[in-house]
Design an enzyme around this catalytic site. Structure first.
Site, PDB file in Angstrom:
ATOM      1  N   HIS A 182       0.824  -1.204   0.000  1.00 51.49           N
ATOM      2  CA  HIS A 182       0.000   0.000   0.000  1.00 51.49           C
ATOM      3  C   HIS A 182       0.859   1.256   0.000  1.00 51.49           C
ATOM      4  CE1 HIS A 182      -3.719  -2.243   1.696  1.00 51.49           C
ATOM      5  NE2 HIS A 182      -3.758  -2.143   0.385  1.00 51.49           N
ATOM      6  N   CYS A 492      -4.678   1.166 -21.263  1.00 47.90           N
ATOM      7  CA  CYS A 492      -4.893   1.866 -19.992  1.00 47.90           C
ATOM      8  C   CYS A 492      -4.295   1.140 -18.794  1.00 47.90           C
ATOM      9  CB  CYS A 492      -6.388   2.111 -19.767  1.00 47.90           C
ATOM     10  SG  CYS A 492      -7.325   0.597 -19.548  1.00 47.90           S
TER      11      CYS A 492
HETATM   12  C1  PEP Z   1      -5.588  -3.678 -16.478  1.00 44.97           C
HETATM   13  O1  PEP Z   1      -5.826  -4.864 -16.198  1.00 44.97           O
HETATM   14  O2  PEP Z   1      -4.570  -3.308 -17.117  1.00 44.97           O
HETATM   15  C2  PEP Z   1      -6.507  -2.621 -16.030  1.00 44.97           C
HETATM   16  C3  PEP Z   1      -6.380  -1.374 -16.443  1.00 44.97           C
HETATM   17  O3  PEP Z   1      -7.466  -2.985 -15.154  1.00 44.97           O
HETATM   18  P1  PEP Z   1      -7.211  -3.184 -13.576  1.00 44.97           P
HETATM   19  O4  PEP Z   1      -5.791  -2.804 -13.284  1.00 44.97           O
HETATM   20  O5  PEP Z   1      -8.214  -2.309 -12.898  1.00 44.97           O
HETATM   21  O6  PEP Z   1      -7.487  -4.632 -13.413  1.00 44.97           O
END
Ligand code: PEP
Ligand code: MG
Length: 532
Positions: A182, A492
């Site tokens: 964290h 992303c």
């Molecule tokens: C990912 O898996 O790259 C993503 C953006 O989703 P999360 O990190 O929320 O699983």
């Protein structure tokens, strides 16, 4: 005095120089065991006071910081945590010693856990232990951290981190610790360099006065020689000039060295992440993680609450596109009362769209709120963890039914474009088979599923590598599918903010990257250096 060079693991990037503050846990045993009933009452009161104190701190924090403190509140509220301590008190042990022994046993279990996730939670348990002890004994258990210091210690608790002022520089260097902890997440979000896993920090009773920290290379130099310090300060001033230029250029569009325009979007976990930010730094929002709405202790969010939150984000974006992801619970994001307990392998279980389709009453309500909010801006809806086209089609049916119901009742709504996250290799390989309005590559999950190396297990961190040719090939394949279908493809996951990967990612044909606000300046500056 000779300088000491230590190498650990980089947990948060950046360079820092400063006086060293050594964290010590100055917990003293001051209680003489009294009557067991009194001791039990004292411990109960201390736990309740510590819980109330944490709940108050939660109010003052937002986003990840609030989530971390909520995790600690939940641990303290679990009666099982103190069960052993109350048993020991009954057998004649003083409350503070009983509490300490019970928590130390718990901490030892977490520390030796196979799973990196549990090892990374050790600092939270230490934090909880010390907070209750402080209430019990009135002793101050954490050294005060002056702004700008290099904090050195075995590990650091999230609340000690949050109590310090990181706007004045400084860094964290830990003998143990984890880049998945964290505190590491908080350090990255606040721009504080951090190095973990340095091994024993022993200075024979004479702690160092000064340290140089390289959070990119994962190195620390204690008590540097004057020449070492001079060279490091030179590097720091070059880096700060580069950062100032990058910060000033944050509001400019991102262009590669050969003039290609790259779309830079933001990832946010809650609307508060946008506070004080100029929308001109981005071309829109590429990922709104909506899990925060569902984690509130007061139960599932109602339709009006959701509409209001989505609208706040659209208002901020001022006409720019905003991609809101539907609930992605499960895997590493369990939500009490929603996700399934006790799955053998939650990453391969009922998570993301699978969970949403298995709880249609929850999913429909979110889709309805999204359709209503879509009236107020360029809203796009994104489905997480999609593996097969039928999941997208079923979600579309539900969305259409909710839109029809709203229209029948005369409630204003719009039909947002429906896209998918590409984070399952099956979806990347067959992206063209999905009738999606856009694709957004979730490189965190795509990497872990492609490499069979979990995103939260430090022992396989080397394999969990988005730069692996297999992962890059899946990204390139998705980009190609998007191009063939004439729809946008973005990325992303965390890889978008890792500037060591920018060149390789753009080489796959990607032209849209989505990152957290703190990463925008660095990313745009790196994009400017990329040529074919
Ligand atoms: C990912 O898996 O790259 C993503 C953006 O989703 P999360 O990190 O929320 O699983
Ligand atoms: Mg994901």
């Amino acid at each position: 005095m000779t300088e000491i060079h230590l190498t650990g693991r980089a947990a948060s990037p950046g360079l820092a120089i400063g006086p060293v503050t050594v964290l010590t846990a100055a917990i003293e045993s001051r209680r003489v065991p009294g009557d067991p009933a009194e001791e039990a009452a004292a411990l109960k009161a201390a736990i309740e006071a510590a819980t109330a104190e944490l709940a108050e701190l939660v109010e003052a924090q937002r986003g990840d910081a609030a989530d971390i403190l909520k995790f600690q509140v939940a641990m303290l509220e679990d009666d099982a945590l103190a069960e052993g301590a109350f048993d020991a008190i009954e057998a004649g042990t003083a409350a503070d010693q009983a509490w300490c022994a019970a928590l130390d046993a718990e901490i030892a279990g977490y520390r030796s856990a196979e799973d990196e996730y549990f090892r990374a939670r050790v600092a939270d348990l230490v934090d909880i232990r010390d907070r209750v002890l402080m209430r019990l004994n009135g002793a101050d258990t954490s050294a005060a951290i002056a702004g700008g210091s290099i904090v050195a210690g075995e590990d650091i608790s999230p609340s000690a981190f949050l109590a310090a002022d990181w706007t004045r520089g400084g860094a964290i260097v830990l003998a143990a610790g984890s880049s998945a902890s964290h505190v590491a997440m908080l350090a990255r979000a606040r721009g504080a360099p951090m190095v973990v896993g340095l091994g024993p920090l022993s200075w024979d009773g004479r702690p160092p006065a000064l340290a140089l920290v390289d959070g990119d290379a994962g190195t620390v130099i204690f008590d540097p020689e004057p020449e070492t310090r001079r060279l490091f300060e030179q590097r720091m001033s070059a880096a700060s000039v580069a950062r100032a230029i990058a910060d000033a250029d944050r509001v400019k569009p991102a262009l590669t060295a050969d003039g290609r325009r790259i779309t830079v979007l933001l990832n946010i976990a809650a609307p508060d992440d946008l506070k004080g930010l100029d929308p001109a730094i981005c071309d829109g929002i590429g990922l709104v993680r909506t899990e925060f709405l569902f984690e509130a202790s007061q139960g599932l969010p109602d339709e009006e609450t959701q509409v209001a939150v989505y609208r706040r984000i659209l208002d901020w974006a001022d006409g720019r596109p905003v991609t809101i992801r539907t609930l992605d619970a499960g895997g590493d994001k369990p939500i009490a009362g929603l996700t399934i307990d006790g799955e053998n392998n939650p990453f391969l279980g009922v998570r993301g769209i699978r969970l949403a389709l298995s709880r249609p009453e929850v999913f429909r309500l979110q889709l309805r709120a999204l359709a209503r909010a879509a009236v107020h801006g360029a809203l796009k809806v994104m489905l997480p963890m999609v593996a097969v086209p039928s999941e997208l089609e079923r979600a579309r049916e539900l969305l259409e039914e909710e839109i029809a119901a709203l229209e029948t009742k005369g409630i204003a709504c719009a039909r947002p474009p429906l896209g998918i996250m590409v984070e399952v290799p099956a979806a990347a390989l067959c992206a063209g088979d999905f009738d999606a309005a856009f694709y957004s590559i979730g490189s965190n999950d795509l990497t872990q599923y492609t490499m069979a190396a979990a995103r939260d297990i430090g022992a396989v961190a080397d394999l969990n590598d988005t730069a692996n040719p297999a992962v890059l090939a899946l990204i390139a394949r998705t980009v190609e599918a998007g191009r063939a279908r004439g729809v946008e493809v973005s990325l992303c996951g965390d890889a978008a903010a890792d500037t060591r990967l920018t060149k390789a990612l753009l080489a796959t044909g990607l032209t849209t990257l989505s990152v957290s606000p703190v990463a925008v300046a660095r990313l745009k500056a790196t994009i400017a250096t990329v040529s074919p």
